[in-house]
Design a protein around this motif. Sequence first.
Motif, PDB file in Angstrom:
ATOM      1  N   LEU A  92       6.646   5.693  -9.279  1.00  0.00           N
ATOM      2  CA  LEU A  92       5.734   4.640  -9.726  1.00  0.00           C
ATOM      3  C   LEU A  92       5.048   5.011 -11.030  1.00  0.00           C
ATOM      4  CD1 LEU A  92       4.422   1.905  -8.939  1.00  0.00           C
ATOM      5  CD2 LEU A  92       2.563   3.246  -7.916  1.00  0.00           C
ATOM      6  N   LEU A  93       5.067   4.056 -11.965  1.00  0.00           N
ATOM      7  CA  LEU A  93       4.325   4.186 -13.219  1.00  0.00           C
ATOM      8  C   LEU A  93       2.961   3.527 -13.119  1.00  0.00           C
ATOM      9  CD1 LEU A  93       7.016   3.304 -15.899  1.00  0.00           C
ATOM     10  CD2 LEU A  93       5.877   5.502 -15.630  1.00  0.00           C
ATOM     11  N   GLY A  94       2.906   2.419 -12.426  1.00  0.00           N
ATOM     12  CA  GLY A  94       1.668   1.661 -12.311  1.00  0.00           C
ATOM     13  C   GLY A  94       1.980   0.268 -11.805  1.00  0.00           C
ATOM     14  N   TYR A  95       1.017  -0.607 -11.881  1.00  0.00           N
ATOM     15  CA  TYR A  95       1.221  -1.981 -11.407  1.00  0.00           C
ATOM     16  C   TYR A  95       0.302  -2.921 -12.181  1.00  0.00           C
ATOM     17  CZ  TYR A  95      -3.114  -1.113  -8.861  1.00  0.00           C
ATOM     18  OH  TYR A  95      -4.412  -0.795  -8.549  1.00  0.00           O
ATOM     19  N   GLU A  96       0.647  -4.191 -12.149  1.00  0.00           N
ATOM     20  CA  GLU A  96      -0.170  -5.242 -12.748  1.00  0.00           C
ATOM     21  C   GLU A  96      -0.304  -6.377 -11.749  1.00  0.00           C
ATOM     22  OE1 GLU A  96       1.182  -4.624 -17.444  1.00  0.00           O
ATOM     23  OE2 GLU A  96       1.836  -6.392 -16.313  1.00  0.00           O
TER      24      GLU A  96
ATOM     25  N   PHE B 147       4.914  -4.096  -9.492  1.00  0.00           N
ATOM     26  CA  PHE B 147       5.027  -2.644  -9.595  1.00  0.00           C
ATOM     27  C   PHE B 147       5.989  -2.278 -10.720  1.00  0.00           C
ATOM     28  CE2 PHE B 147       3.938  -3.291  -5.092  1.00  0.00           C
ATOM     29  CZ  PHE B 147       2.884  -2.385  -4.946  1.00  0.00           C
ATOM     30  N   MET B 148       5.690  -1.216 -11.425  1.00  0.00           N
ATOM     31  CA  MET B 148       6.577  -0.721 -12.470  1.00  0.00           C
ATOM     32  C   MET B 148       7.012   0.705 -12.127  1.00  0.00           C
ATOM     33  SD  MET B 148       4.700  -2.179 -15.887  1.00  0.00           S
ATOM     34  CE  MET B 148       3.089  -1.721 -15.239  1.00  0.00           C
ATOM     35  N   PHE B 149       8.316   0.894 -12.008  1.00  0.00           N
ATOM     36  CA  PHE B 149       8.881   2.184 -11.656  1.00  0.00           C
ATOM     37  C   PHE B 149       9.792   2.679 -12.769  1.00  0.00           C
ATOM     38  CE2 PHE B 149       8.131   0.114  -7.580  1.00  0.00           C
ATOM     39  CZ  PHE B 149       7.596   1.130  -6.805  1.00  0.00           C
ATOM     40  N   GLU B 150      10.016   3.975 -12.795  1.00  0.00           N
ATOM     41  CA  GLU B 150      11.073   4.516 -13.640  1.00  0.00           C
ATOM     42  C   GLU B 150      11.928   5.458 -12.812  1.00  0.00           C
ATOM     43  OE1 GLU B 150      10.070   6.939 -16.941  1.00  0.00           O
ATOM     44  OE2 GLU B 150       8.382   7.893 -15.950  1.00  0.00           O
ATOM     45  N   PRO B 151      13.174   5.686 -13.237  1.00  0.00           N
ATOM     46  CA  PRO B 151      14.057   6.570 -12.482  1.00  0.00           C
ATOM     47  C   PRO B 151      13.477   7.979 -12.424  1.00  0.00           C
ATOM     48  CG  PRO B 151      15.284   5.338 -14.142  1.00  0.00           C
ATOM     49  CD  PRO B 151      13.834   5.135 -14.433  1.00  0.00           C
ATOM     50  N   LEU B 152      13.598   8.623 -11.279  1.00  0.00           N
ATOM     51  CA  LEU B 152      13.085   9.986 -11.131  1.00  0.00           C
ATOM     52  C   LEU B 152      13.712  10.916 -12.161  1.00  0.00           C
ATOM     53  CD1 LEU B 152      11.379  11.993  -9.474  1.00  0.00           C
ATOM     54  CD2 LEU B 152      13.403  12.366  -8.043  1.00  0.00           C
ATOM     55  N   SER B 153      14.973  10.672 -12.503  1.00  0.00           N
ATOM     56  CA  SER B 153      15.655  11.532 -13.470  1.00  0.00           C
ATOM     57  C   SER B 153      14.945  11.527 -14.819  1.00  0.00           C
ATOM     58  CB  SER B 153      17.109  11.077 -13.652  1.00  0.00           C
ATOM     59  OG  SER B 153      17.158   9.717 -14.068  1.00  0.00           O
ATOM     60  N   LYS B 154      14.360  10.376 -15.214  1.00  0.00           N
ATOM     61  CA  LYS B 154      13.642  10.293 -16.482  1.00  0.00           C
ATOM     62  C   LYS B 154      12.350  11.101 -16.433  1.00  0.00           C
ATOM     63  CE  LYS B 154      16.427   7.444 -18.610  1.00  0.00           C
ATOM     64  NZ  LYS B 154      17.182   7.858 -19.828  1.00  0.00           N
ATOM     65  N   VAL B 155      11.706  11.103 -15.270  1.00  0.00           N
ATOM     66  CA  VAL B 155      10.478  11.874 -15.104  1.00  0.00           C
ATOM     67  C   VAL B 155      10.772  13.361 -15.259  1.00  0.00           C
ATOM     68  CG1 VAL B 155       8.602  12.449 -13.525  1.00  0.00           C
ATOM     69  CG2 VAL B 155       9.501  10.121 -13.587  1.00  0.00           C
ATOM     70  N   ILE B 156      11.826  13.816 -14.579  1.00  0.00           N
ATOM     71  CA  ILE B 156      12.186  15.231 -14.634  1.00  0.00           C
ATOM     72  C   ILE B 156      12.594  15.629 -16.042  1.00  0.00           C
ATOM     73  CG2 ILE B 156      13.857  16.936 -13.803  1.00  0.00           C
ATOM     74  CD1 ILE B 156      13.936  15.349 -11.163  1.00  0.00           C
ATOM     75  N   GLN B 157      13.315  14.743 -16.724  1.00  0.00           N
ATOM     76  CA  GLN B 157      13.834  15.036 -18.056  1.00  0.00           C
ATOM     77  C   GLN B 157      12.723  15.349 -19.048  1.00  0.00           C
ATOM     78  OE1 GLN B 157      16.111  11.792 -19.664  1.00  0.00           O
ATOM     79  NE2 GLN B 157      17.044  13.045 -21.238  1.00  0.00           N
ATOM     80  N   SER B 158      11.610  14.634 -18.961  1.00  0.00           N
ATOM     81  CA  SER B 158      10.548  14.808 -19.937  1.00  0.00           C
ATOM     82  C   SER B 158       9.418  15.710 -19.453  1.00  0.00           C
ATOM     83  CB  SER B 158       9.952  13.448 -20.317  1.00  0.00           C
ATOM     84  OG  SER B 158       9.366  12.852 -19.184  1.00  0.00           O
TER      85      SER B 158
ATOM     86  N   LYS C 253       0.832  -1.196   0.000  1.00  0.00           N
ATOM     87  CA  LYS C 253       0.000   0.000   0.000  1.00  0.00           C
ATOM     88  C   LYS C 253       0.872   1.254   0.000  1.00  0.00           C
ATOM     89  CE  LYS C 253      -3.980   2.059   2.375  1.00  0.00           C
ATOM     90  NZ  LYS C 253      -3.480   3.433   2.517  1.00  0.00           N
ATOM     91  N   ALA C 254       1.968   1.200   0.771  1.00  0.00           N
ATOM     92  CA  ALA C 254       2.874   2.355   0.832  1.00  0.00           C
ATOM     93  C   ALA C 254       3.477   2.654  -0.540  1.00  0.00           C
ATOM     94  CB  ALA C 254       3.981   2.092   1.854  1.00  0.00           C
ATOM     95  N   LEU C 255       3.852   1.614  -1.269  1.00  0.00           N
ATOM     96  CA  LEU C 255       4.407   1.824  -2.606  1.00  0.00           C
ATOM     97  C   LEU C 255       3.348   2.357  -3.563  1.00  0.00           C
ATOM     98  CD1 LEU C 255       6.846  -1.121  -3.490  1.00  0.00           C
ATOM     99  CD2 LEU C 255       7.380   1.215  -2.796  1.00  0.00           C
ATOM    100  N   ARG C 256       2.164   1.747  -3.541  1.00  0.00           N
ATOM    101  CA  ARG C 256       1.101   2.196  -4.437  1.00  0.00           C
ATOM    102  C   ARG C 256       0.776   3.667  -4.222  1.00  0.00           C
ATOM    103  NH1 ARG C 256      -4.886   0.351  -3.178  1.00  0.00           N
ATOM    104  NH2 ARG C 256      -4.449   1.932  -1.589  1.00  0.00           N
ATOM    105  N   ASP C 257       0.824   4.117  -2.973  1.00  0.00           N
ATOM    106  CA  ASP C 257       0.389   5.470  -2.625  1.00  0.00           C
ATOM    107  C   ASP C 257       1.541   6.436  -2.402  1.00  0.00           C
ATOM    108  OD1 ASP C 257      -2.208   4.499  -2.705  1.00  0.00           O
ATOM    109  OD2 ASP C 257      -2.281   4.094  -0.555  1.00  0.00           O
ATOM    110  N   HIS C 258       2.769   6.080  -2.816  1.00  0.00           N
ATOM    111  CA  HIS C 258       3.912   6.895  -2.420  1.00  0.00           C
ATOM    112  C   HIS C 258       3.847   8.322  -2.973  1.00  0.00           C
ATOM    113  CE1 HIS C 258       6.890   7.590  -5.751  1.00  0.00           C
ATOM    114  NE2 HIS C 258       6.234   6.615  -6.338  1.00  0.00           N
TER     115      HIS C 258
END
Length: 271
Positions: free
Chosen positions: A112-116, A133-144, A81-86
């Motif tokens: 977090l991108l999402g989960y299956e 859970f599917m995550f991406e690096p925070l740096s990629k989020v900031i970049q785009s 739950k903590a990961l889903r709601d982070h």
Amino acid sequence: MILVHSFEQGKLYRRSDLHDQFGGNRQRGISPSAKEAVIFIFSGESGGQYGYSDGWNEDNTVFTFTGEGQVGDQTFTMGNKALRDHISSSKDVFLFRASSNGLCKFDDQLTLLGYELKPALDRNGDSRTVISFMFEPLSKVIQSANEIVEDVRDQSLEELKQLALDDTSSENTSVQERKVKVRRRSEAVKAYARKRADGICEACEQPEPFNAKSGSALDVHHLYRLSDGGPDHPEHVAAVCPNCHARIHRGSDGVEYNQALINKILNKEQL
């Protein structure tokens, strides 16, 4: 003392030292800190015996992490739950990979991108469902982020609301499509709140205090720290001046002030 934002990629850390400083469960793979707004996840090779494995995709842009729970179906409780709601709880996620002799290597900060929900075997060999859970690096989020901000900035209030309500949980889309949808939805919610405010703080109802380079001096505040309906919803955010934002989080009447703001936003949304 280790500062959470000073972790060095590739550096080894003793797990016991992390828990001594930040608290959290010393045995589980998901360890929310008891002292800071962070969640540590520890990934190793042991998951293979339970029918799943963690790791980066081929181009190291998405990290897949299986939730906790070795017997029976995994559910959204405790660490899961903590990961889903982070994001809604404003907690940062830090990935460590198990090494040896109690050491773990810091890999990256994740978003977090999402989960299956996937079929797997538990430690007893019985069929069950696990959370992937599917995550991406925070740096990629900031970049785009800048590209997406420009994409949504000129949308009308109604168009932004439709983007904000877009369903990003579909399992029929690719990871790349989901990444774009999640980011667009998040930025649309922020843009929607600021456009709805129209330069007026939605808490104190005074004009924004200065002209900002970004076009708005109002902060986007999440009214609910943990929302089962998802934090990115027009009724769950407000555009507030920095002073009101600080009052909500640090003022002696912060809880009451936030509740009054919730009522204001609900009235706005019902008009």
